[in-house]
Every structure is written in C-alpha cells, then in structure tokens.
Design an enzyme around this catalytic site. Structure first.
Site, PDB file in Angstrom:
ATOM      1  N   ASN A   1      37.434  46.498 -63.306  1.00  9.55           N
ATOM      2  CA  ASN A   1      38.024  45.462 -64.167  1.00  9.55           C
ATOM      3  C   ASN A   1      39.499  45.730 -64.411  1.00  9.55           C
ATOM      4  O   ASN A   1      40.318  44.805 -64.431  1.00  9.55           O
ATOM      5  CB  ASN A   1      37.269  45.370 -65.491  1.00  9.55           C
ATOM      6  CG  ASN A   1      35.975  44.598 -65.355  1.00  9.55           C
ATOM      7  OD1 ASN A   1      35.995  43.382 -65.266  1.00  9.55           O
ATOM      8  ND2 ASN A   1      34.856  45.307 -65.291  1.00  9.55           N
TER       9      ASN A   1
ATOM     10  N   GLY B   1      36.768  51.512 -63.108  1.00  6.93           N
ATOM     11  CA  GLY B   1      38.013  50.787 -63.331  1.00  6.93           C
ATOM     12  C   GLY B   1      38.186  49.541 -62.485  1.00  6.93           C
ATOM     13  O   GLY B   1      39.319  49.087 -62.276  1.00  6.93           O
TER      14      GLY B   1
ATOM     15  N   HIS C   1      31.726  42.801 -71.796  1.00  6.48           N
ATOM     16  CA  HIS C   1      30.369  43.361 -71.823  1.00  6.48           C
ATOM     17  C   HIS C   1      29.495  42.591 -70.835  1.00  6.48           C
ATOM     18  O   HIS C   1      29.529  41.357 -70.807  1.00  6.48           O
ATOM     19  CB  HIS C   1      29.786  43.262 -73.242  1.00  6.48           C
ATOM     20  CG  HIS C   1      28.437  43.900 -73.344  1.00  6.48           C
ATOM     21  ND1 HIS C   1      28.279  45.268 -73.414  1.00  6.48           N
ATOM     22  CD2 HIS C   1      27.198  43.369 -73.344  1.00  6.48           C
ATOM     23  CE1 HIS C   1      26.989  45.544 -73.463  1.00  6.48           C
ATOM     24  NE2 HIS C   1      26.309  44.418 -73.425  1.00  6.48           N
TER      25      HIS C   1
ATOM     26  N   MET D   1      33.858  53.786 -72.696  1.00  9.40           N
ATOM     27  CA  MET D   1      32.502  54.023 -73.196  1.00  9.40           C
ATOM     28  C   MET D   1      32.490  54.702 -74.574  1.00  9.40           C
ATOM     29  O   MET D   1      31.789  55.696 -74.773  1.00  9.40           O
ATOM     30  CB  MET D   1      31.728  54.868 -72.182  1.00  9.40           C
ATOM     31  CG  MET D   1      31.687  54.267 -70.788  1.00  9.40           C
ATOM     32  SD  MET D   1      30.996  52.604 -70.767  1.00  9.40           S
ATOM     33  CE  MET D   1      29.273  53.035 -70.872  1.00  9.40           C
ATOM     34  N   ARG D   2      33.302  54.186 -75.488  1.00  2.51           N
ATOM     35  CA  ARG D   2      33.323  54.735 -76.849  1.00  2.51           C
ATOM     36  C   ARG D   2      33.427  53.614 -77.862  1.00  2.51           C
ATOM     37  O   ARG D   2      34.030  52.585 -77.568  1.00  2.51           O
ATOM     38  CB  ARG D   2      34.584  55.589 -77.079  1.00  2.51           C
ATOM     39  CG  ARG D   2      34.574  56.809 -76.315  1.00  2.51           C
ATOM     40  CD  ARG D   2      35.756  57.694 -76.555  1.00  2.51           C
ATOM     41  NE  ARG D   2      35.568  58.788 -75.626  1.00  2.51           N
ATOM     42  CZ  ARG D   2      34.745  59.798 -75.843  1.00  2.51           C
ATOM     43  NH1 ARG D   2      34.132  59.916 -76.997  1.00  2.51           N
ATOM     44  NH2 ARG D   2      34.570  60.710 -74.917  1.00  2.51           N
TER      45      ARG D   2
HETATM   46  C1  GRF Z   1      31.660  46.674 -66.781  1.00  2.00           C
HETATM   47  O1  GRF Z   1      30.393  46.213 -66.402  1.00  2.00           O
HETATM   48  C2  GRF Z   1      31.985  46.276 -68.195  1.00  2.00           C
HETATM   49  O2  GRF Z   1      31.415  45.079 -68.562  1.00  2.00           O
HETATM   50  C3  GRF Z   1      31.360  47.400 -68.988  1.00  2.00           C
HETATM   51  O3  GRF Z   1      31.587  48.553 -68.224  1.00  2.00           O
HETATM   52  C4  GRF Z   1      31.691  48.205 -66.846  1.00  2.00           C
HETATM   53  C5  GRF Z   1      32.972  48.779 -66.339  1.00  2.00           C
HETATM   54  O4  GRF Z   1      33.113  48.622 -64.947  1.00  2.00           O
HETATM   55  N1  GRF Z   1      31.921  47.437 -70.325  1.00  2.00           N
HETATM   56  P1  GRF Z   1      34.506  49.013 -64.267  1.00  2.00           P
HETATM   57  O5  GRF Z   1      34.824  50.443 -64.681  1.00  2.00           O
HETATM   58  O6  GRF Z   1      35.538  48.050 -64.731  1.00  2.00           O
HETATM   59  O7  GRF Z   1      34.257  48.912 -62.788  1.00  2.00           O
END
Ligand code: GRF
Length: 188
Positions: free
Chosen positions: A14, A12, A109, A90-91
C-alpha cells in the site's frame, strides 16, 4: 502540496501504491517519511526506489509508548508533516500521536468495518463464510479499527480460498487508498 508520513510494519504494498500515486500526480502530496517499527520490513526496500527517507523506530528502544510516539511526533514536525497514513502498521496508535494529529491519521483495513476488525481480517471473513467482504479507509481513533469511515469498497469472497480473496482485496486496497487520500486532502 500536502506533506504525508506513511507508517508500515511489513510488506508495504500500500505504501508503494501511494508513493507511485504521489510521484505521478494522482495524489497531490509528497511522502516526507516512511516510519517503520520492524527493521526487517520489506517496505524499507520499496522506499529506496522512491528516495523516501525511512525512520526505523522500535517501541522497545523507549521506556514507554508515549516516549516512542513523542520521538515520532518530533521527527514528523521537523519535516512539517500534516497527515499520517497508516499502511499495514500493526500497532494501536496512542494519545501522543493522536493529539499531535487530530483527525489527520488515516488507516486502511481489509474488511467492511465494523465487521472483522483486528488481526487476520481476511481469514476471519473467509472462515465465517461471508460471500462479500471488502476494504475500508477510515480515520484513526483510540480503538482498534473503529474511527469514522471515509470510503469502503466491496470485494467478493472466493469461496473458501483465502489466498485468492486476499489477492483481490489487495488490488482494491491499492486503488481505494489513493482515492480516499486524494478526497480527504482535497477537502482539507
Ligand atoms: C493490508 O491488507 C492493510 O489493509 C492492512 O495490512 C495490510 C498491509 O499490506 N492494514 P501491505 O504491507 O501494504 O502490503
């Protein structure tokens, strides 16, 4: 002010970058829900710091993906959520959610799409030996990392070093997602 829901499955980081940007006014929006499909996701801990309500829903609790997503849509509508922000969720998103938020679901991504879609994009890039990879923010459609691209930023690969490359990518992700969100929300 626009109302968002952020979806996450893991760390999390991001989500936290976006929550911070909403808090300090860099993004003109509020996060109404953190939606999580993994009860042990660290994103849940991060949400507590921001007092953001968290909903933990697992597809296995439902008889179908449509039923799982219908429950999410109901909860999002109850809080008048307008935008869905996937941040390490992740879905694949199904039709129930896509139809409820047409052109209003974003994803980030860790590659320059259309190169290296799917899982382990950073590892794929390092193993392939590309010298430049990067980050993409895009709209979500039925495919895996295939929707229209909103913003991209290049990141140099640290030769053969997946960990160092990942650190550089994550730093860029946290900046780019904020920019892309503010851009898209501003135009809507
Ligand atoms: C990130 O690298 C994003 O691009 C990918 O999954 C990862 C998530 O990282 N879709 P976080 O959970 O936000 O640390």
């Amino acid at each position: 002010m626009k109302k968002l829901a952020v979806f996450a499955s893991g760390s999390g980081s991001n989500f936290e970058a976006i929550a911070t940007a909403c808090q300090n006014g860099e993004i003109d929006a509020s996060i109404e829900w953190l939606i999580v499909d993994q009860p042990e996701a660290y994103a849940i801990e991060r949400a507590k710091k921001f007092n953001i309500p968290t909903l933990v829903l697992q597809p296995k609790q439902f008889e179908s993906r449509a039923a799982y997503e219908a429950e999410i849509v109901k909860q999002l509508h109850e809080k008048d959520v307008e935008w869905v922000v996937l941040a390490g969720y992740m879905r694949l998103v199904g039709d129930t959610l896509l139809d409820a938020f047409p052109n209003r679901i974003l994803n980030i991504h860790p590659s320059l799409l259309p190169s290296f879609p799917g899982l382990d994009a950073i590892r794929q890039a390092v193993r392939h030996g590309v010298k430049v990879t990067g980050v993409t923010v895009h709209y979500v459609d039925q495919g895996m990392d295939t929707g229209p691209i909103i913003m991209q930023r290049a990141v140099d690969v640290v030769d053969g070093d997946e960990e160092a490359t990942a650190a550089a990518i994550h730093e860029v992700e946290h900046a780019l997602y904020k920019e892309a969100l503010q851009y898209v929300l501003h135009r809507s």
